[in-house]
Design a protein around this motif. Sequence first.
Motif, PDB file in Angstrom:
ATOM      1  N   VAL A 153     -24.301  34.686 106.199  1.00 26.82           N
ATOM      2  CA  VAL A 153     -25.575  33.866 106.030  1.00 26.82           C
ATOM      3  C   VAL A 153     -25.461  32.749 104.744  1.00 26.82           C
ATOM      4  CG1 VAL A 153     -28.076  33.638 105.405  1.00 26.82           C
ATOM      5  CG2 VAL A 153     -27.122  35.486 106.855  1.00 26.82           C
ATOM      6  N   LYS A 154     -25.844  31.497 104.743  1.00 27.39           N
ATOM      7  CA  LYS A 154     -25.769  30.779 103.662  1.00 27.39           C
ATOM      8  C   LYS A 154     -27.072  29.907 103.627  1.00 27.39           C
ATOM      9  CE  LYS A 154     -22.636  27.353 101.136  1.00 27.39           C
ATOM     10  NZ  LYS A 154     -22.640  28.353 100.086  1.00 27.39           N
ATOM     11  N   LYS A 155     -27.582  29.933 102.617  1.00 26.87           N
ATOM     12  CA  LYS A 155     -28.738  28.853 102.181  1.00 26.87           C
ATOM     13  C   LYS A 155     -28.573  27.385 102.281  1.00 26.87           C
ATOM     14  CE  LYS A 155     -32.989  28.784  99.334  1.00 26.87           C
ATOM     15  NZ  LYS A 155     -33.695  29.340  98.213  1.00 26.87           N
ATOM     16  N   LEU A 156     -29.171  26.703 103.026  1.00 25.91           N
ATOM     17  CA  LEU A 156     -29.143  25.421 102.972  1.00 25.91           C
ATOM     18  C   LEU A 156     -29.362  24.890 101.898  1.00 25.91           C
ATOM     19  CD1 LEU A 156     -30.187  24.381 106.627  1.00 25.91           C
ATOM     20  CD2 LEU A 156     -27.833  25.193 105.939  1.00 25.91           C
ATOM     21  N   SER A 157     -28.621  23.883 101.260  1.00 23.78           N
ATOM     22  CA  SER A 157     -29.106  23.004 100.128  1.00 23.78           C
ATOM     23  C   SER A 157     -28.627  21.609 100.103  1.00 23.78           C
ATOM     24  CB  SER A 157     -28.855  23.516  98.749  1.00 23.78           C
ATOM     25  OG  SER A 157     -27.519  23.442  98.566  1.00 23.78           O
TER      26      SER A 157
END
Length: 694
Positions: A153-157
């Motif tokens: 999982v990778k948090k969007l930014s």
Amino acid sequence: MERSRKHAEEKELERAAALHETTAKVSVEDAFKTMEVPPWTKQITLRAMVTSFILSLIFNFIVCKLNLTTGVIPSLNVAAGLLGFAFVKAWTTTLAKVGFLKQPFTRQENTVIQTCVVASSGIAFSSGTASYMLGMSPFIASQADSGNTPANVKKLSIGWMMGFLFTVSFVGLFSIVPLRKIMILKYKLTYPSGTATAYLINSFHTPKGAKLAKKQVAVLFKSFAFSIVFAFFQWFYTAADGCGFSSFPTFGLQAYENRFYFDFSSTYVGVGMICPYMVNVSLLIGAIISWGIMWPLIESKKGIWYSADISPSSLHGIQGYRVFIAISMMLGDGLYHVFFMLTKTILSLIARNSSKKESSIVNPDVSDQDAQIANYDERRRTEFFLKDQIPNKIAISGYIILAIVAIITVPFIFHQLKWYHILIAYAIAPVLAFCNAYGCGLTDWSLASNYGKFAIIIFSSWVGLERGGVIAGLASCGVMMSIVSTASDLMQDFKTGYLTLSSPRSMFFSQVIGTAMGCLLTPLVFWFFYSAYPIGDPDGTYPAPYGLLYRGIALLGVEGISSLPKNCVNLVIGFFIAGFAINLLQELLKRKETRFKIYRFIPSPMCMAIPFYLGSYFAIDMCVGSLILFLWERRNKQKATDFAPAVASGLICGDSLWSVPAAILALLNVTPPICMKFLSASVNAKVDTFLNGS
């Protein structure tokens, strides 16, 4: 979606050819021989860049909205060409009246604007903000159940999204530059979209074409005004979820529950007017097969095929059948076209090499006059195409340097990918870029997303679930897609430049500038929507279907088919074979059955697969657009040919751009004053009883 874009661009080519039919025996370049061709430095002007930036912003909003709703993206070349011509022509006409015009508006400058805008909106299409990037987010991961671990999982930014796009989006431009003369001059590949765009631009700069373009722009703005006013009117009735015209149960409440209804979307009515009839019919057939037949039957097996207690959004329940069957059909379709394109490329190259001696033989079907015209046009175009060259040393050095930068940088953004993963991707990418660019020149099909899907499976299975294979696969998709997509786009631009006497240098640099605009604007526009709405919610305004679909492909890569629900494997295999077989049947009919041309009525598996997840509401909108176009063509075919693209573009632009003030109102917590809902008679009676009792 490549199929709808491809067919739409074929229609553009037919319209452009019709526009030139009356002057078929008149040299195109002879009509422009009195006009001076400016040097490449004067083809890229400040006004062209300002216009390109404004149009890029507009088209980024349009493409982003389409990506986040259904993922069906029509070709917007006609709209970009019309608006670019209209903006600069109005500006130069005004300056000429007051005596301040220093440089006239040329078709070369028009080509630069078109190239910039299409490159920028191309990044919006291929950047993955609504597909592979969104598939990394925690919200999409929570819908997929399995693989929902910190490593996957990778948090969007905005920061890493923009950085990633700037890192990988320019490499493909350098990969194909050394082959430009071979593709355009030696092989004389048609590049239908590039040719259609060139015809369009050339026609704008003739007296007759300029007059028609002026009328088309007027029609476009009328359609735009209607669309944005209608969208504003609809907003007043959407105070809560399930309210408004977009939730109108056109065919009854039971059909509405199975997503069969007309949602009054001007956008998709316009898209339907641009896309060919069979694309829209294919979408409707897919919706009937899935939501009309398959899903109700599978839901009747609830508690037998899958747990009755499982969440409706879980990939181990009904959602798993929807997602993985859609994926299998897309992969079957994609695999066929990859094999078909590779085979056609190899056979074409062999045929060209074996027929070099025959190429000098004069075709007896071509008249001397036609041959002279063609030779004059070709000589003049070749002269300017060879005038400003991009040295191969610079192209090769640029590819190597940018590849090294990406090999170093990408693992810092995605630690799941190692430097050797990126190295291998960039080692094989030029071969795939060549195959895609060559195949695109023959058929106008860009298979960039298909190569991306296969990259997901290969790299996710290579890295494995424990080491973050889901993120690795999705990120590798971005690396591969960016190279393959931009390479074919640039070659299309070289073809457009060749036919409009635009310098290869101005084409290359305008593609670079447009790509930079796209890398800057796409994440910002996406973040605007992402901050205002729950992106990726299957029941929300912006379901962004490709986010979960692409993550599903990555899960297949790391977990295999063992993770699928009961009997889903058999259905997946069956639909994969069907996707391949339907394309094969169409190709066989195209070659063997020429009397009735039945192949024209074979549906597209890729189009059929999209409603498997979303439902049929947008397919019904698009079929309404097809019906409007059909009736218009029956009444006045020439007017429909001239003005239907302008009407459709106006509908798309108006409805899509209304999403900007709507999102601002949502961010400010301003809610519409009315909720218009539709209830059954029994539910309405209960509501009335409850209200009267209180």
